[in-house]
Motif scaffolding. Structure first.
Motif, PDB file in Angstrom:
ATOM      1  N   SER A  89       3.009 -44.696 -20.169  1.00  0.00           N
ATOM      2  CA  SER A  89       3.468 -44.483 -18.790  1.00  0.00           C
ATOM      3  C   SER A  89       4.855 -43.848 -18.859  1.00  0.00           C
ATOM      4  N   ASP A  90       5.225 -43.179 -17.793  1.00  0.00           N
ATOM      5  CA  ASP A  90       6.509 -42.478 -17.780  1.00  0.00           C
ATOM      6  C   ASP A  90       7.076 -42.487 -16.364  1.00  0.00           C
ATOM      7  N   GLU A  91       8.263 -43.048 -16.213  1.00  0.00           N
ATOM      8  CA  GLU A  91       8.979 -43.015 -14.928  1.00  0.00           C
ATOM      9  C   GLU A  91       9.911 -41.806 -14.956  1.00  0.00           C
ATOM     10  N   VAL A  92       9.332 -40.618 -14.796  1.00  0.00           N
ATOM     11  CA  VAL A  92      10.092 -39.383 -14.933  1.00  0.00           C
ATOM     12  C   VAL A  92      10.963 -39.145 -13.706  1.00  0.00           C
ATOM     13  N   THR A  93      12.141 -38.573 -13.912  1.00  0.00           N
ATOM     14  CA  THR A  93      13.060 -38.252 -12.818  1.00  0.00           C
ATOM     15  C   THR A  93      13.571 -36.827 -12.987  1.00  0.00           C
ATOM     16  N   GLY A  94      13.913 -36.194 -11.872  1.00  0.00           N
ATOM     17  CA  GLY A  94      14.463 -34.845 -11.909  1.00  0.00           C
ATOM     18  C   GLY A  94      15.585 -34.697 -10.903  1.00  0.00           C
ATOM     19  N   THR A  95      16.524 -33.821 -11.202  1.00  0.00           N
ATOM     20  CA  THR A  95      17.662 -33.578 -10.308  1.00  0.00           C
ATOM     21  C   THR A  95      17.707 -32.100  -9.948  1.00  0.00           C
ATOM     22  N   MET A  96      17.822 -31.825  -8.646  1.00  0.00           N
ATOM     23  CA  MET A  96      17.905 -30.450  -8.161  1.00  0.00           C
ATOM     24  C   MET A  96      19.182 -30.292  -7.340  1.00  0.00           C
ATOM     25  N   ARG A  97      19.892 -29.221  -7.587  1.00  0.00           N
ATOM     26  CA  ARG A  97      21.106 -28.922  -6.827  1.00  0.00           C
ATOM     27  C   ARG A  97      20.810 -27.806  -5.833  1.00  0.00           C
ATOM     28  N   VAL A  98      21.193 -28.025  -4.571  1.00  0.00           N
ATOM     29  CA  VAL A  98      21.057 -27.009  -3.535  1.00  0.00           C
ATOM     30  C   VAL A  98      22.447 -26.458  -3.230  1.00  0.00           C
ATOM     31  N   GLU A  99      22.595 -25.159  -3.352  1.00  0.00           N
ATOM     32  CA  GLU A  99      23.889 -24.517  -3.137  1.00  0.00           C
ATOM     33  C   GLU A  99      24.180 -24.365  -1.642  1.00  0.00           C
ATOM     34  N   SER A 100      25.416 -24.058  -1.336  1.00  0.00           N
ATOM     35  CA  SER A 100      25.837 -23.948   0.064  1.00  0.00           C
ATOM     36  C   SER A 100      25.092 -22.847   0.811  1.00  0.00           C
ATOM     37  N   ALA A 101      24.686 -21.800   0.089  1.00  0.00           N
ATOM     38  CA  ALA A 101      23.976 -20.693   0.729  1.00  0.00           C
ATOM     39  C   ALA A 101      22.492 -21.005   0.947  1.00  0.00           C
ATOM     40  N   GLY A 102      22.027 -22.160   0.438  1.00  0.00           N
ATOM     41  CA  GLY A 102      20.631 -22.548   0.649  1.00  0.00           C
ATOM     42  C   GLY A 102      19.764 -22.463  -0.588  1.00  0.00           C
ATOM     43  N   ALA A 103      20.116 -21.607  -1.542  1.00  0.00           N
ATOM     44  CA  ALA A 103      19.336 -21.526  -2.784  1.00  0.00           C
ATOM     45  C   ALA A 103      19.634 -22.746  -3.649  1.00  0.00           C
ATOM     46  N   GLY A 104      18.794 -22.979  -4.611  1.00  0.00           N
ATOM     47  CA  GLY A 104      19.021 -24.134  -5.476  1.00  0.00           C
ATOM     48  C   GLY A 104      18.237 -24.027  -6.762  1.00  0.00           C
ATOM     49  N   GLN A 105      18.449 -24.984  -7.641  1.00  0.00           N
ATOM     50  CA  GLN A 105      17.751 -24.996  -8.915  1.00  0.00           C
ATOM     51  C   GLN A 105      17.817 -26.410  -9.509  1.00  0.00           C
ATOM     52  N   PHE A 106      16.858 -26.693 -10.386  1.00  0.00           N
ATOM     53  CA  PHE A 106      16.893 -27.965 -11.096  1.00  0.00           C
ATOM     54  C   PHE A 106      17.982 -27.903 -12.163  1.00  0.00           C
ATOM     55  N   THR A 107      18.669 -29.024 -12.322  1.00  0.00           N
ATOM     56  CA  THR A 107      19.688 -29.124 -13.361  1.00  0.00           C
ATOM     57  C   THR A 107      19.177 -29.871 -14.582  1.00  0.00           C
ATOM     58  N   ASP A 108      18.212 -30.764 -14.394  1.00  0.00           N
ATOM     59  CA  ASP A 108      17.635 -31.489 -15.523  1.00  0.00           C
ATOM     60  C   ASP A 108      16.425 -32.288 -15.056  1.00  0.00           C
ATOM     61  N   VAL A 109      15.588 -32.620 -16.009  1.00  0.00           N
ATOM     62  CA  VAL A 109      14.487 -33.566 -15.828  1.00  0.00           C
ATOM     63  C   VAL A 109      14.549 -34.521 -17.003  1.00  0.00           C
ATOM     64  N   THR A 110      14.413 -35.814 -16.714  1.00  0.00           N
ATOM     65  CA  THR A 110      14.497 -36.820 -17.770  1.00  0.00           C
ATOM     66  C   THR A 110      13.195 -37.606 -17.843  1.00  0.00           C
ATOM     67  N   LEU A 111      12.629 -37.645 -19.037  1.00  0.00           N
ATOM     68  CA  LEU A 111      11.423 -38.415 -19.285  1.00  0.00           C
ATOM     69  C   LEU A 111      11.803 -39.794 -19.809  1.00  0.00           C
ATOM     70  N   HIS A 112      11.097 -40.825 -19.325  1.00  0.00           N
ATOM     71  CA  HIS A 112      11.313 -42.202 -19.801  1.00  0.00           C
ATOM     72  C   HIS A 112       9.972 -42.774 -20.263  1.00  0.00           C
ATOM     73  N   PRO A 113       9.382 -42.206 -21.309  1.00  0.00           N
ATOM     74  CA  PRO A 113       8.055 -42.660 -21.728  1.00  0.00           C
ATOM     75  C   PRO A 113       8.078 -44.067 -22.315  1.00  0.00           C
ATOM     76  N   HIS A 114       7.051 -44.835 -21.984  1.00  0.00           N
ATOM     77  CA  HIS A 114       6.860 -46.186 -22.519  1.00  0.00           C
ATOM     78  C   HIS A 114       5.451 -46.246 -23.082  1.00  0.00           C
ATOM     79  N   VAL A 115       5.333 -46.548 -24.364  1.00  0.00           N
ATOM     80  CA  VAL A 115       4.025 -46.569 -25.004  1.00  0.00           C
ATOM     81  C   VAL A 115       3.798 -47.905 -25.699  1.00  0.00           C
ATOM     82  N   VAL A 116       2.545 -48.256 -25.868  1.00  0.00           N
ATOM     83  CA  VAL A 116       2.137 -49.417 -26.660  1.00  0.00           C
ATOM     84  C   VAL A 116       1.201 -48.898 -27.740  1.00  0.00           C
ATOM     85  N   VAL A 117       1.521 -49.222 -28.987  1.00  0.00           N
ATOM     86  CA  VAL A 117       0.733 -48.721 -30.108  1.00  0.00           C
ATOM     87  C   VAL A 117       0.288 -49.891 -30.977  1.00  0.00           C
ATOM     88  N   ASP A 118      -0.780 -49.677 -31.731  1.00  0.00           N
ATOM     89  CA  ASP A 118      -1.254 -50.674 -32.683  1.00  0.00           C
ATOM     90  C   ASP A 118      -0.353 -50.710 -33.908  1.00  0.00           C
TER      91      ASP A 118
END
Length: 204
Positions: A89-118
């Motif tokens: 499972s993964d509680e993924v998060t992302g951050t997007m910045r919107v500029e004053s003129a209205g355009a924007g872009q993502f600054t980062d995405v962070t994965l938080h994977p949690h696994v169970v293995v044998d």
């Protein structure tokens, strides 16, 4: 040159209503995403931009797609390394910045994977972390964006197999230093043999 893979989808706006885009607030952001042979995906804008919170926004799907890509590569590389994954499972998060003129872009995405293995001879925390690193290096989408996709795995528990099959009736081993009580069988009276009659020489 490597193999090329093509992808296609149909995006159809359904929010024109009676007035269309006569004003910024006159129309709905609702739309549908059709992929051949699969259920229609209901889309809208982020609620911050007058979207329907009950539908999927492109920003959410974008963040989720990066998590999906990493997960699928992780499962593939884990199987190749002899690591048996039971849960992911993964509680993924992302951050997007919107500029004053209205355009924007993502600054980062962070994965938080949690696994169970044998458990296994080659399964260690370091081995699982190495599979995550390789999955990140191979992920098609992470390699295609111009911002960092960060990896912060949650501690991955190693599932140890039971000491004996759960279906067995064998009792657990005794605790060292403590005698284990062995249940006693109920006492039975000795079987009685019928007397054949007076013995010779008897006074009776």
């Amino acid at each position: 040159m490597g193999a090329l893979h093509s992808y296609a989808a149909t995006v159809r706006w359904t929010g024109a209503g009676q007035t269309g885009t006569t004003t910024y607030t006159a129309y709905s952001r609702d739309h549908e995403i059709d992929l051949a042979g699969r259920p229609t995906l209901p889309g809208s804008a982020d609620p911050a931009f007058r979207g329907d919170p009950g539908r999927y926004s492109p920003e959410e799907l974008f963040v989720a797609s990066l998590s999906q890509c990493h997960m699928l590569w992780f499962l593939h590389l884990a199987s190749a390394a002899g690591i048996v994954v039971r849960e992911y499972s993964d509680e993924v998060t992302g951050t997007m910045r919107v500029e004053s003129a209205g355009a924007g872009q993502f600054t980062d995405v962070t994965l938080h994977p949690h696994v169970v293995v044998d458990d296994g001879p080659q399964v260690t925390d370091e081995a699982v972390a190495e599979v995550h690193r390789r999955a990140h290096d191979h992920c098609f989408l992470a390699r295609s964006v111009n911002f960092p996709v960060l990896l912060e795995p949650v501690s991955s528990p190693i599932r140890h197999p039971p000491a004996f099959p759960t279906t067995s009736a064998r009792p657990p081993p005794p605790v060292p230093g403590r005698a284990r009580r062995v249940p006693r069988s109920p006492r039975r009276s000795p079987a009685r043999t019928p007397c054949p009659g007076p013995l010779r020489g008897s006074s009776r």
